[in-house]
Design a protein around this motif. Sequence first.
Motif, PDB file in Angstrom:
ATOM      1  N   LYS A   1      15.499   0.868  12.046  1.00 39.79           N
ATOM      2  CA  LYS A   1      15.190  -0.476  11.542  1.00 39.79           C
ATOM      3  C   LYS A   1      16.124  -1.549  12.101  1.00 39.79           C
TER       4      LYS A   1
ATOM      5  N   ARG B   1       5.706  -6.319  -0.055  1.00 39.33           N
ATOM      6  CA  ARG B   1       5.206  -5.376   0.957  1.00 39.33           C
ATOM      7  C   ARG B   1       5.273  -3.975   0.373  1.00 39.33           C
TER       8      ARG B   1
ATOM      9  N   ASP C   1       5.081   0.115   0.975  1.00 42.15           N
ATOM     10  CA  ASP C   1       5.192   1.174   1.988  1.00 42.15           C
ATOM     11  C   ASP C   1       4.427   2.400   1.495  1.00 42.15           C
TER      12      ASP C   1
ATOM     13  N   GLU D   1       7.311   2.901  -1.858  1.00 38.56           N
ATOM     14  CA  GLU D   1       8.003   1.880  -2.656  1.00 38.56           C
ATOM     15  C   GLU D   1       7.288   0.547  -2.564  1.00 38.56           C
TER      16      GLU D   1
ATOM     17  N   ASN E   1       8.232  -3.348  -2.177  1.00 43.19           N
ATOM     18  CA  ASN E   1       9.346  -4.229  -1.781  1.00 43.19           C
ATOM     19  C   ASN E   1       9.045  -5.651  -2.254  1.00 43.19           C
TER      20      ASN E   1
HETATM   21 MG    MG Z   1      10.899   0.917   2.656  1.00 43.91          MG
END
Ligand code: MG
Length: 343
Positions: free
Chosen positions: A234, A279, A281, A294, A296
């Motif tokens: 990331k 967002r 995932d 998760e 976000n």
């Molecule tokens: Mg994540």
Amino acid sequence: MAADSLKVGVAFNTHEPFIYRREKVSEDSVAKVAEIVCQILNQSGIEAILIPLQRSMFNFLRRIKELNVQVIVNLCEGFFGNPHWESNVAAVMEVLHIAFTGNGARTLALCQDKHQAKAILSSFNLPVAPSQLITSADEIVELRFPMIIKPNSEDASLGVHPESVVYDRWSLAEQIKRVIATYEQPAIVEEFIDGREFNVAILDDGEPKALPVSEIDFSTMPKGYPHICSYEAKWYPDHLLYQTTCPICPAKIDSELEARLQTIAVNAFKVMGCRDYARIDIRMNDSGELFILEVNPNPDTSLDAGYARALRAAGIDYADFWKLMIGNALKRKEGDVTTNDRR
Ligand SMILES: [Mg+2]
Ligand SMILES: Nc1ncnc2c1ncn2[C@@H]1O[C@H](COP(=O)(O)OP(=O)(O)O)[C@@H](O)[C@H]1O
């Protein structure tokens, strides 16, 4: 309120060293996003001023009052180097009736605790990977290998590295010990969902709507590495794992899978009490089953990150997105019957 008389504060937290936080790159990015948002708003005719949240909450609040901004674009991801205070910053603005964009304190706090967030999601019949919250390496883990071990209350892949995916008891215990000792919090151990990974960005313009789905392309990742978005993947552009985890948006998926992903994401947004933007995932196993990793509620909104990519794929201009969020925040304040001039 006419757009030309609006004065917006763009709030962000500055990094202060926090004892266990070795990974720092993710922290530094918030100041850059704030600068860009400020610049873009000014260019589009809305007066915007940067308001850093540094060591003193009082100074931050004083600055908001002095500048007489009507609304805050809230990009704060913590306070005083502590990400666990992300929700507290929102809570302070809530009790002072300061209008701000993004999610409220309760949602930010709930989503930060992965174990509790998953308990809420599954209580609404939304699919999550089997997991256990572990506070000591002596506890018995009753899940199937392979597993992945993460700090329970971090984000941005903090503490997630290739060795976080384990295939035997010895490595499991090692990773649990590492996470608990380094991050001074429980570890969440999850069954590793070996398969495709999707991100679904949600935009709330009165009703939450899913933007085009994004997929991480792991196909060029060298053999021997688990297909995950680790911290290296990331945050380090010159790292092989970064270069081999490219997001593709819109994802190359059929409309049936797209609809399933978007429906799950919108439902997750709703049950976690999200507003404005978030967002989600999601991973898919070989049998096509989907699992939410998760929610976000404060995703990275920088131009080169997933949320802005999804906006572009949907044909939504970045400045228009922020104007919409500012409009949402102002509407919430108008609708807040408890608002008075206690500020
Ligand atoms: Mg994540
Ligand atoms: N149960 C899981 N199965 C497969 N991969 C996972 C699982 N949990 C996490 N990952 C990988 O680790 C990354 C980071 O985990 P995530 O739960 O999204 O935490 P963070 O809050 O740090 O983003 C994910 O993007 C994914 O690649």
